[in-house]
Scaffold this motif. Structure first.
Motif, short mmCIF file in Angstrom:
data_model
loop_
_atom_site.label_atom_id
_atom_site.label_comp_id
_atom_site.label_asym_id
_atom_site.label_seq_id
_atom_site.Cartn_x
_atom_site.Cartn_y
_atom_site.Cartn_z
N PHE A 173 -29.55 21.36 -26.84
CA PHE A 173 -30.65 20.41 -27.01
C PHE A 173 -30.63 19.42 -25.85
O PHE A 173 -29.60 19.26 -25.16
CB PHE A 173 -30.59 19.68 -28.36
CG PHE A 173 -29.32 18.92 -28.63
CD1 PHE A 173 -29.26 17.54 -28.40
CD2 PHE A 173 -28.19 19.55 -29.15
CE1 PHE A 173 -28.10 16.83 -28.66
CE2 PHE A 173 -27.03 18.84 -29.41
CZ PHE A 173 -26.98 17.48 -29.16
N GLU A 174 -31.76 18.79 -25.60
CA GLU A 174 -31.91 17.83 -24.50
C GLU A 174 -32.35 16.48 -25.03
O GLU A 174 -33.12 16.40 -25.98
CB GLU A 174 -32.96 18.32 -23.49
CG GLU A 174 -32.52 19.50 -22.68
CD GLU A 174 -33.60 19.97 -21.72
OE1 GLU A 174 -34.69 19.36 -21.67
OE2 GLU A 174 -33.36 20.97 -21.02
N PHE A 207 -35.08 9.81 -26.50
CA PHE A 207 -36.18 10.77 -26.51
C PHE A 207 -35.67 12.12 -26.05
O PHE A 207 -35.24 12.27 -24.91
CB PHE A 207 -37.31 10.31 -25.59
CG PHE A 207 -37.92 9.00 -25.98
CD1 PHE A 207 -39.02 8.96 -26.82
CD2 PHE A 207 -37.39 7.81 -25.53
CE1 PHE A 207 -39.58 7.75 -27.20
CE2 PHE A 207 -37.93 6.59 -25.91
CZ PHE A 207 -39.03 6.57 -26.74
N GLN A 208 -35.69 13.09 -26.95
CA GLN A 208 -35.22 14.42 -26.58
C GLN A 208 -36.38 15.30 -26.11
O GLN A 208 -37.45 15.26 -26.69
CB GLN A 208 -34.58 15.11 -27.77
CG GLN A 208 -33.34 14.43 -28.26
CD GLN A 208 -32.80 15.17 -29.44
OE1 GLN A 208 -32.39 16.30 -29.33
NE2 GLN A 208 -32.85 14.54 -30.59
N ALA A 259 -31.90 26.81 -26.94
CA ALA A 259 -32.45 25.54 -27.40
C ALA A 259 -32.88 25.62 -28.86
O ALA A 259 -33.43 26.61 -29.32
CB ALA A 259 -33.64 25.14 -26.54
N VAL A 260 -32.59 24.53 -29.60
CA VAL A 260 -32.96 24.44 -31.00
C VAL A 260 -33.80 23.18 -31.21
O VAL A 260 -33.71 22.21 -30.46
CB VAL A 260 -31.72 24.38 -31.93
CG1 VAL A 260 -30.94 25.67 -31.88
CG2 VAL A 260 -30.82 23.21 -31.55
N ASP A 261 -34.61 23.22 -32.24
CA ASP A 261 -35.47 22.09 -32.61
C ASP A 261 -34.67 21.20 -33.55
O ASP A 261 -34.42 21.56 -34.69
CB ASP A 261 -36.73 22.63 -33.28
CG ASP A 261 -37.71 21.52 -33.63
OD1 ASP A 261 -37.38 20.34 -33.38
OD2 ASP A 261 -38.79 21.82 -34.14
N VAL A 262 -34.24 20.05 -33.06
CA VAL A 262 -33.39 19.15 -33.85
C VAL A 262 -34.24 18.15 -34.63
O VAL A 262 -35.12 17.51 -34.07
CB VAL A 262 -32.40 18.40 -32.94
CG1 VAL A 262 -31.59 17.39 -33.77
CG2 VAL A 262 -31.47 19.37 -32.23
N GLU A 311 -31.41 10.97 -16.31
CA GLU A 311 -32.52 10.52 -17.16
C GLU A 311 -32.68 11.41 -18.37
O GLU A 311 -33.20 10.99 -19.40
CB GLU A 311 -33.82 10.47 -16.36
CG GLU A 311 -33.78 9.42 -15.24
CD GLU A 311 -35.12 9.26 -14.55
OE1 GLU A 311 -36.06 10.03 -14.87
OE2 GLU A 311 -35.23 8.36 -13.70
N LYS A 312 -32.25 12.68 -18.23
CA LYS A 312 -32.27 13.62 -19.34
C LYS A 312 -30.92 14.33 -19.38
O LYS A 312 -30.44 14.82 -18.35
CB LYS A 312 -33.39 14.65 -19.17
CG LYS A 312 -34.57 14.45 -20.07
CD LYS A 312 -35.53 15.62 -20.03
CE LYS A 312 -36.21 15.73 -18.69
NZ LYS A 312 -37.28 16.76 -18.72
N VAL A 313 -30.33 14.40 -20.55
CA VAL A 313 -29.02 15.04 -20.71
C VAL A 313 -29.17 16.26 -21.62
O VAL A 313 -29.75 16.17 -22.71
CB VAL A 313 -28.00 14.06 -21.31
CG1 VAL A 313 -26.66 14.76 -21.56
CG2 VAL A 313 -27.80 12.86 -20.40
N GLY A 314 -28.66 17.39 -21.18
CA GLY A 314 -28.63 18.60 -21.99
C GLY A 314 -27.25 18.79 -22.59
O GLY A 314 -26.23 18.55 -21.93
N VAL A 315 -27.21 19.18 -23.87
CA VAL A 315 -25.95 19.41 -24.57
C VAL A 315 -25.92 20.87 -25.02
O VAL A 315 -26.81 21.32 -25.74
CB VAL A 315 -25.81 18.49 -25.80
CG1 VAL A 315 -24.46 18.71 -26.49
CG2 VAL A 315 -25.98 17.02 -25.41
N PHE A 316 -24.88 21.59 -24.60
CA PHE A 316 -24.74 23.02 -24.93
C PHE A 316 -23.42 23.24 -25.65
O PHE A 316 -22.38 22.73 -25.25
CB PHE A 316 -24.77 23.86 -23.66
CG PHE A 316 -24.45 25.31 -23.88
CD1 PHE A 316 -25.32 26.13 -24.59
CD2 PHE A 316 -23.27 25.86 -23.40
CE1 PHE A 316 -25.02 27.48 -24.81
CE2 PHE A 316 -22.96 27.20 -23.61
CZ PHE A 316 -23.84 28.00 -24.31
N VAL A 317 -23.48 24.02 -26.74
CA VAL A 317 -22.29 24.33 -27.53
C VAL A 317 -22.14 25.84 -27.67
O VAL A 317 -23.11 26.53 -28.01
CB VAL A 317 -22.37 23.70 -28.94
CG1 VAL A 317 -21.14 24.06 -29.75
CG2 VAL A 317 -22.54 22.19 -28.85
N ASP A 318 -20.95 26.33 -27.39
CA ASP A 318 -20.59 27.71 -27.69
C ASP A 318 -19.44 27.65 -28.70
O ASP A 318 -18.32 27.29 -28.35
CB ASP A 318 -20.15 28.44 -26.41
CG ASP A 318 -19.91 29.92 -26.65
OD1 ASP A 318 -19.38 30.29 -27.72
OD2 ASP A 318 -20.23 30.73 -25.75
#
Length: 202
Positions: A74-75, A190-191, A17-20, A135-142
Motif C-alpha cells: 500500500f502507498e 493520504f494514501q 497493492a490492496v485497498d486499505v 512525499e509518498k511512501v510505499g509499504v510492501f510485505v512478504d
C-alpha cells in the motif's frame, strides 16, 4: 539504468497493492476518519467507548485488512507532515498505555519526527539519511519471506527493509498521523494505491 531497475522493482511490488480501509474500532479517540479512507488528528478527544481494540492514548489506527500469508502493498502520501508513522502491526499488539514500536512488540514501521528526522523503528531505532524527504511512501510485505520494505514512490528508491522477520500472527496496515503539534502537523495521511487504476486512501 539504475533508475529503470528501481522503477522495475517498484512496479513488481505494486502488483500486490490492496485497498486499505481504516478500522474505526481501532482508532484513537483523537483521530478523525473520513469514508474509512482518510485520517488526521483532531485537537479534541471524541467520547468513544474504550474498547480493547482501540489505541489509547497513542494516536494510532489499523487497517481492517489483514495478511497471514502471501504479499501485500500500500502507498501513503505524507507530504506536508512534520511527524508520522507507517508500517504493519501484528493483530495482538498492545493498544493501551505506552507503546514501543519495535518488531519485538509486533510493529514493523518507520516514521518522521521534527520535520526531518527519519527513523526505522528497529531495536535500536535506525536513523535514515535520506537525500530528500519522501512525499509518498510505499509499504510492501512478504509474509513467508519475513520481509517489510519501505519505498520512496516518486523516486522508486528503497528506503529501508526489515528482513528475516518471524511473523506468527495476522498483520494489519498501521498508521499514525501523530499529534497536531500546534497545527504544524495537522495534514492528514493520504494514501495513493495502484490497483489497476490509481485510487486514494487517506
Amino acid at each position: 539504468m539504475k533508475r529503470k531497475l528501481l522503477e522495475a522493482e517498484l512496479e513488481r511490488v505494486q502488483q500486490y497493492a490492496v485497498d486499505v480501509t481504516l478500522d474505526p474500532d481501532t482508532a484513537n479517540s483523537r483521530l478523525i476518519l473520513s469514508d474509512g479512507k482518510q485520517v488526521h488528528c483532531g485537537d479534541v478527544r471524541k467520547n468513544l467507548p474504550d474498547i480493547p481494540q482501540r489505541f489509547s492514548p497513542c494516536p494510532n489506527v489499523l487497517g481492517k485488512q489483514s495478511l497471514s500469508s502471501g504479499r501485500f502493498y500500500f502507498e501513503v502520501q505524507v507530504k506536508g507532515k512534520t511527524a508520522w508513522d507507517l508500517g504493519v502491526a501484528s493483530e495482538l499488539v498492545n493498544r493501551k498505555g505506552k507503546i514501543t514500536l519495535t518488531p519485538q512488540d509486533g510493529f514493523w514501521s518507520k516514521g518522521l519526527r521534527n520535520g526531518n528526522e527519519y527513523r526505522a523503528f528497529a531495536s535500536p531505532s535506525v536513523r535514515l539519511c535520506l537525500q530528500s524527504g519522501p512525499e509518498k511512501v510505499g509499504v510492501f510485505v512478504d509474509y513467508e519471506e519475513g520481509l517489510v520494505s519501505f519505498y520512496d514512490v516518486d523516486t522508486a528508491a528503497l528506503i529501508y527493509s526489515f528482513t528475516s522477520c518471524s511473523f506468527i500472527q495476522k498483520l494489519h496496515p498501521y498508521f499514525s498521523p501523530c499529534l497536531n503539534d500546534g497545527g504544524e502537523n495537522s495534514t492528514g495521511l493520504f494514501q495513493t494505491l495502484k490497483v489497476r487504476d490509481l485510487y486514494t486512501v487517506c
